[in-house]
Design a protein around this motif. Structure first.
Motif, PDB file in Angstrom:
ATOM      1  N   ALA A   4     -14.752 -13.644 -41.297  1.00  0.00           N
ATOM      2  CA  ALA A   4     -14.760 -12.390 -42.065  1.00  0.00           C
ATOM      3  C   ALA A   4     -13.724 -12.474 -43.175  1.00  0.00           C
ATOM      4  O   ALA A   4     -12.642 -13.020 -42.985  1.00  0.00           O
ATOM      5  CB  ALA A   4     -14.445 -11.223 -41.157  1.00  0.00           C
ATOM      6  N   VAL A   5     -14.093 -11.965 -44.314  1.00  0.00           N
ATOM      7  CA  VAL A   5     -13.170 -11.936 -45.448  1.00  0.00           C
ATOM      8  C   VAL A   5     -12.744 -10.487 -45.661  1.00  0.00           C
ATOM      9  O   VAL A   5     -13.581  -9.606 -45.817  1.00  0.00           O
ATOM     10  CB  VAL A   5     -13.842 -12.483 -46.730  1.00  0.00           C
ATOM     11  N   LEU A   6     -11.442 -10.259 -45.613  1.00  0.00           N
ATOM     12  CA  LEU A   6     -10.921  -8.919 -45.828  1.00  0.00           C
ATOM     13  C   LEU A   6     -10.548  -8.764 -47.296  1.00  0.00           C
ATOM     14  O   LEU A   6      -9.659  -9.438 -47.796  1.00  0.00           O
ATOM     15  CB  LEU A   6      -9.691  -8.669 -44.953  1.00  0.00           C
ATOM     16  N   THR A   7     -11.233  -7.885 -47.946  1.00  0.00           N
ATOM     17  CA  THR A   7     -10.922  -7.599 -49.340  1.00  0.00           C
ATOM     18  C   THR A   7     -10.060  -6.345 -49.389  1.00  0.00           C
ATOM     19  O   THR A   7     -10.063  -5.534 -48.448  1.00  0.00           O
ATOM     20  CB  THR A   7     -12.203  -7.360 -50.143  1.00  0.00           C
ATOM     21  N   PRO A   8      -9.311  -6.154 -50.449  1.00  0.00           N
ATOM     22  CA  PRO A   8      -8.536  -4.911 -50.566  1.00  0.00           C
ATOM     23  C   PRO A   8      -9.416  -3.667 -50.447  1.00  0.00           C
ATOM     24  O   PRO A   8      -9.020  -2.680 -49.833  1.00  0.00           O
ATOM     25  CB  PRO A   8      -7.898  -5.029 -51.958  1.00  0.00           C
ATOM     26  N   ALA A   9     -10.624  -3.721 -50.993  1.00  0.00           N
ATOM     27  CA  ALA A   9     -11.529  -2.569 -50.911  1.00  0.00           C
ATOM     28  C   ALA A   9     -11.944  -2.297 -49.469  1.00  0.00           C
ATOM     29  O   ALA A   9     -12.027  -1.135 -49.049  1.00  0.00           O
ATOM     30  CB  ALA A   9     -12.764  -2.808 -51.777  1.00  0.00           C
ATOM     31  N   ALA A  10     -12.187  -3.345 -48.684  1.00  0.00           N
ATOM     32  CA  ALA A  10     -12.577  -3.168 -47.283  1.00  0.00           C
ATOM     33  C   ALA A  10     -11.417  -2.602 -46.470  1.00  0.00           C
ATOM     34  O   ALA A  10     -11.607  -1.731 -45.622  1.00  0.00           O
ATOM     35  CB  ALA A  10     -13.041  -4.496 -46.695  1.00  0.00           C
ATOM     36  N   LEU A  15      -8.830   2.050 -43.771  1.00  0.00           N
ATOM     37  CA  LEU A  15      -7.683   2.952 -43.619  1.00  0.00           C
ATOM     38  C   LEU A  15      -8.064   4.391 -43.950  1.00  0.00           C
ATOM     39  O   LEU A  15      -7.646   5.323 -43.262  1.00  0.00           O
ATOM     40  CB  LEU A  15      -6.523   2.499 -44.516  1.00  0.00           C
ATOM     41  N   LEU A  16      -8.869   4.580 -44.983  1.00  0.00           N
ATOM     42  CA  LEU A  16      -9.304   5.923 -45.358  1.00  0.00           C
ATOM     43  C   LEU A  16     -10.177   6.544 -44.274  1.00  0.00           C
ATOM     44  O   LEU A  16      -9.975   7.702 -43.888  1.00  0.00           O
ATOM     45  CB  LEU A  16     -10.053   5.879 -46.691  1.00  0.00           C
ATOM     46  N   SER A  36      -1.868  12.696 -49.298  1.00  0.00           N
ATOM     47  CA  SER A  36      -2.798  11.569 -49.215  1.00  0.00           C
ATOM     48  C   SER A  36      -3.326  11.461 -47.795  1.00  0.00           C
ATOM     49  O   SER A  36      -2.560  11.564 -46.832  1.00  0.00           O
ATOM     50  CB  SER A  36      -2.067  10.278 -49.595  1.00  0.00           C
ATOM     51  N   ALA A  37      -4.623  11.239 -47.658  1.00  0.00           N
ATOM     52  CA  ALA A  37      -5.189  11.062 -46.311  1.00  0.00           C
ATOM     53  C   ALA A  37      -4.639   9.804 -45.653  1.00  0.00           C
ATOM     54  O   ALA A  37      -4.337   9.801 -44.458  1.00  0.00           O
ATOM     55  CB  ALA A  37      -6.709  10.975 -46.389  1.00  0.00           C
ATOM     56  N   ILE A  38      -4.469   8.753 -46.413  1.00  0.00           N
ATOM     57  CA  ILE A  38      -4.006   7.484 -45.838  1.00  0.00           C
ATOM     58  C   ILE A  38      -2.547   7.559 -45.422  1.00  0.00           C
ATOM     59  O   ILE A  38      -2.159   7.032 -44.387  1.00  0.00           O
ATOM     60  CB  ILE A  38      -4.246   6.319 -46.827  1.00  0.00           C
ATOM     61  N   PHE A  39      -1.706   8.235 -46.206  1.00  0.00           N
ATOM     62  CA  PHE A  39      -0.282   8.294 -45.892  1.00  0.00           C
ATOM     63  C   PHE A  39       0.115   9.534 -45.099  1.00  0.00           C
ATOM     64  O   PHE A  39       1.262   9.671 -44.686  1.00  0.00           O
ATOM     65  CB  PHE A  39       0.548   8.181 -47.168  1.00  0.00           C
ATOM     66  N   GLY A  40      -0.799  10.446 -44.865  1.00  0.00           N
ATOM     67  CA  GLY A  40      -0.540  11.603 -44.009  1.00  0.00           C
ATOM     68  C   GLY A  40       0.662  12.406 -44.466  1.00  0.00           C
ATOM     69  O   GLY A  40       0.816  12.724 -45.633  1.00  0.00           O
ATOM     70  N   TRP A  76      -1.675   3.551 -38.825  1.00  0.00           N
ATOM     71  CA  TRP A  76      -1.516   2.142 -39.172  1.00  0.00           C
ATOM     72  C   TRP A  76      -0.058   1.784 -39.421  1.00  0.00           C
ATOM     73  O   TRP A  76       0.342   0.639 -39.290  1.00  0.00           O
ATOM     74  CB  TRP A  76      -2.370   1.771 -40.388  1.00  0.00           C
ATOM     75  N   LEU A  77       0.777   2.773 -39.743  1.00  0.00           N
ATOM     76  CA  LEU A  77       2.188   2.537 -40.005  1.00  0.00           C
ATOM     77  C   LEU A  77       3.054   2.894 -38.800  1.00  0.00           C
ATOM     78  O   LEU A  77       4.066   2.246 -38.541  1.00  0.00           O
ATOM     79  CB  LEU A  77       2.615   3.346 -41.231  1.00  0.00           C
ATOM     80  N   PHE A  78       2.656   3.929 -38.055  1.00  0.00           N
ATOM     81  CA  PHE A  78       3.379   4.384 -36.869  1.00  0.00           C
ATOM     82  C   PHE A  78       2.430   4.396 -35.673  1.00  0.00           C
ATOM     83  O   PHE A  78       1.977   5.465 -35.259  1.00  0.00           O
ATOM     84  CB  PHE A  78       3.934   5.800 -37.084  1.00  0.00           C
ATOM     85  N   PRO A  79       2.097   3.258 -35.091  1.00  0.00           N
ATOM     86  CA  PRO A  79       1.095   3.241 -34.017  1.00  0.00           C
ATOM     87  C   PRO A  79       1.520   4.015 -32.770  1.00  0.00           C
ATOM     88  O   PRO A  79       0.677   4.486 -32.029  1.00  0.00           O
ATOM     89  CB  PRO A  79       0.915   1.751 -33.718  1.00  0.00           C
TER      90      PRO A  79
END
Length: 116
Positions: A4-10, A15-16, A36-40, A76-79
């Motif tokens: 699998a190739v992880l691209t920044p868009a993927a 994360l979103l 921001s939804a990603i950074f809460g 993803w930052l604070f599991p």
């Protein structure tokens, strides 16, 4: 097996999607507006952890949101610390304190922060 190739868009899409699912999960608890939804609630957390702003920020958030509210953090930052619940409701505090196993058999990395 294919690689699998992880691209920044993927990664961004993942994360979103995960962040929006967590937003929906905590939607019933009053929260400050997230930038921001990603950074809460990272911006709110930073404000609450700034010594010269902490007390006034807490007072303002209790005034705006009521006696029980929370700050969602990005999983993803604070599991291990995904949501900070703030309350001054005596019934909720008594319920938490009555659960002795919460304090004595919690997983490593879990903390309880009490401000009086």
């Amino acid at each position: 097996a294919g690689a699998a190739v992880l691209t920044p868009a993927a990664i961004y899409a993942y994360l979103l999607r995960m962040s929006r699912q967590r937003q929906a999960f905590f939607a019933d608890t009053p929260q400050p507006k997230e930038t921001s939804a990603i950074f809460g609630g990272l911006e709110t957390l930073a404000m609450l952890n700034t010594p010269e702003k902490s007390l006034s920020a807490n007072r303002q958030l209790y005034k705006e949101l009521g006696s029980t509210w929370g700050v969602r953090l990005p999983k993803w930052l604070f599991p291990n610390n995904e949501f900070f619940l703030h309350t001054c409701d005596p019934a909720i505090i008594a319920e938490i304190q009555s659960k002795k196993d919460v304090f004595h058999s919690r997983p490593t990395g879990m903390v309880f922060d009490t401000t009086i």
